[in-house]
Design an enzyme around this catalytic site. Structure first.
Site, mmCIF file in Angstrom:
data_model
loop_
_atom_site.group_PDB
_atom_site.id
_atom_site.type_symbol
_atom_site.label_atom_id
_atom_site.label_comp_id
_atom_site.label_asym_id
_atom_site.label_seq_id
_atom_site.Cartn_x
_atom_site.Cartn_y
_atom_site.Cartn_z
ATOM 1 N N SER A 1 71.563 85.287 49.239
ATOM 2 C CA SER A 1 71.664 84.706 50.578
ATOM 3 C C SER A 1 70.924 83.383 50.745
ATOM 4 O O SER A 1 71.308 82.576 51.583
ATOM 5 C CB SER A 1 71.192 85.711 51.628
ATOM 6 O OG SER A 1 69.988 86.306 51.241
ATOM 7 N N HIS B 1 77.461 88.979 51.229
ATOM 8 C CA HIS B 1 78.020 87.634 51.412
ATOM 9 C C HIS B 1 79.309 87.415 50.636
ATOM 10 O O HIS B 1 79.967 86.398 50.814
ATOM 11 C CB HIS B 1 77.001 86.571 50.982
ATOM 12 C CG HIS B 1 75.870 86.414 51.936
ATOM 13 N ND1 HIS B 1 76.005 85.754 53.137
ATOM 14 C CD2 HIS B 1 74.597 86.875 51.909
ATOM 15 C CE1 HIS B 1 74.855 85.788 53.789
ATOM 16 N NE2 HIS B 1 73.981 86.469 53.062
ATOM 17 N N LYS C 1 79.393 90.010 58.345
ATOM 18 C CA LYS C 1 79.492 88.616 57.884
ATOM 19 C C LYS C 1 80.956 88.175 57.939
ATOM 20 O O LYS C 1 81.486 88.020 59.031
ATOM 21 C CB LYS C 1 78.809 88.475 56.550
ATOM 22 C CG LYS C 1 77.296 88.575 56.796
ATOM 23 C CD LYS C 1 76.371 88.443 55.657
ATOM 24 C CE LYS C 1 74.959 88.461 56.212
ATOM 25 N NZ LYS C 1 74.026 89.268 55.450
HETATM 26 C C1 LIG Z 1 72.943 90.190 55.726
HETATM 27 C C2 LIG Z 1 72.605 90.947 54.524
HETATM 28 C C3 LIG Z 1 72.340 92.319 54.596
HETATM 29 C C4 LIG Z 1 72.225 93.048 55.892
HETATM 30 O O1 LIG Z 1 73.445 93.304 56.480
HETATM 31 P P1 LIG Z 1 73.475 93.653 58.045
HETATM 32 O O2 LIG Z 1 74.793 94.278 58.254
HETATM 33 O O3 LIG Z 1 73.292 92.372 58.771
HETATM 34 O O4 LIG Z 1 72.341 94.588 58.303
HETATM 35 C C5 LIG Z 1 72.119 92.991 53.407
HETATM 36 N N1 LIG Z 1 72.128 92.357 52.221
HETATM 37 C C6 LIG Z 1 72.368 91.030 52.129
HETATM 38 C C7 LIG Z 1 72.397 90.396 50.789
HETATM 39 C C8 LIG Z 1 72.599 90.291 53.276
HETATM 40 O O5 LIG Z 1 72.803 88.983 53.181
#
Ligand SMILES: *Cc1c(COP(=O)(O)O)cnc(C)c1O
Length: 390
Positions: free
Chosen positions: A180, A208, A237
């Site tokens: 991320s 992602h 996302k």
């Molecule tokens: C955003 C993210 C999460 C968390 O997901 P949510 O549904 O927002 O709780 C987990 N792992 C990674 C790599 C992320 O970027």
């Protein structure tokens, strides 16, 4: 000591170290141009990669089921919170990810914590990439297994560590699919062959990558044509909704349903959100051109920044980290961008290494050429202003 006194003292320390965080209020729906704290900004930090969070088809799907099923799901999945829309969505996710089954969680965060705290147990070991997401780190902390950190996407380091650690019962390798903060794609093909050689199981967090990577947007597994043991994802996302999931074998899903505490002890996501996510997956399955468009916007943005003289990290993903270096400069850079009507945050230590402070950009399909040109233009003159590029 009074609580507030003590806490404000601690907050002062947070402020001094430059890590104080504050909320910004969005006054519009998620789209490239938003009103933030009453100010118009072009947003280059959203995870809404395919523009689905505000897509009329998702809104319509959610609205229809909202009227039929009401607002809250009113229970955990194992009590009264499991509706036909949860079931339909899980079947859809399993099909999309090409696994036997899938299980919904309330968020990706909780899916990671649920898997890592239930699957690896006492006497087991987890090999975790140095830059894995906070929810993986927290899952490892809650697990009764030991955790060994390997250098970011460093396969030699991973192999060495796998070789050194023989006494454990079971070995797990856990990695983000797309990282991320760095936009790196985990070398899943190599991880899978190391796992085979050293008898390990592979857990991938594809938050992602889902909807973005692979010909049909199935994620890093499709990108590398491999089948990891456990794939975790989020609906929040590219899918544009809210919630998390795990996909894998029927037995794995049955195990998690019985043992993952973040599944068992949580109210399920609303049926309307399941319906919106279902609609999103139908769209994503037929969005090959949109993904190509996204990738071309990513490549164009990256190469333009590199031509200007910027150091741009990561692989070709919508996450584009532009290295500024000095923490102070990165903060000023982000402020200058905001004055130009662009929102993109400065990412500083300890989130990233010292000397690697950066502006983290994300590009989505909905950003127009005009908006990207404005971004590039601003990077050009702010970079000169601050002596980052020549
Ligand atoms: C955003 C993210 C999460 C968390 O997901 P949510 O549904 O927002 O709780 C987990 N792992 C990674 C790599 C992320 O970027």
């Amino acid at each position: 000591m009074k609580l507030d006194e003590w806490l404000s003292h601690r907050l002062d320390k947070t402020k001094v170290s430059g890590l104080y965080r504050q909320l910004r209020t969005m006054n519009t729906a998620p789209r490239p141009e938003m009103v933030m704290d009453g100010q118009k900004q072009i947003v280059f930090s959203s995870n809404n990669y395919l523009g689905l969070a505000n897509d009329k088809r998702l809104v319509y799907a959610a609205e229809t089921i909202l009227h039929e099923f009401g607002v809250g799901s009113s229970g955990s999945r194992l009590t009264t919170g499991h509706t036909e829309w949860h079931q339909k969505l899980e079947e859809k996710i399993a099909g999309f990810k090409q696994t036997e089954a899938a299980l919904l969680f309330s968020s990706g965060y909780l899916a990671n914590v649920g898997v890592l705290s239930s699957l690896p147990g006492k006497g087991d070991v987890i090999f975790s990439d140095q830059l894995n997401h906070a929810s993986i780190i927290d899952g490892c902390r809650l697990s009764k297994a030991d955790t060994i950190i390997y250098n970011h996407v460093d396969m030699d380091d991973l192999e060495e560590k796998l070789k050194e650690t023989k006494p454990y019962q079971r070995r797990f390798i856990v990695t983000d699919g797309v990282f991320s903060m760095d936009g790196t794609i985990a070398p899943l093909d190599k991880i899978m062959s190391l796992a085979k050689r050293y008898h390990s199981l592979v857990i991938v967090d594809d938050a992602h990558a889902t909807g973005v990577l692979g010909e049909n947007g199935r994620g890093t597994s499709e990108y590398f044509s491999v089948f990891p043991d456990v794939v975790i994802g989020t609906l929040s996302k590219a899918i544009g909704a809210e919630g998390g999931f795990v996909s894998g074998s029927k037995i794995l899903i049955d195990f998690l349903l019985n043992h993952a505490r973040t599944f068992i002890f949580q109210t399920s996501i609303p049926p309307s959100i399941c319906a919106a996510s279902y609609a999103a997956l139908e769209i994503i399955e037929h969005s090959k051109e949109k993904r190509q468009l996204l990738l071309s916007k990513v490549k164009q943005t990256k190469s333009s920044l590199e031509e200007m003289g910027y150091v741009v990290k990561g692989d070709d993903t919508p996450i584009i980290p532009v290295i500024i270096g000095d923490t102070h400069k990165a903060v000023i850079f982000a402020k200058r961008l905001q004055q130009e009507g662009i929102y993109a945050p400065a990412i500083r230590p300890p989130t990233v290494a010292v000397g690697e402070s950066r502006i983290r950009l994300t590009v989505t399909t909905d950003h127009s050429s005009k908006e990207i040109d404005h971004l590039l233009n601003s990077f050009h003159f702010i970079g000169k202003e601050l002596n980052i590029i020549k």
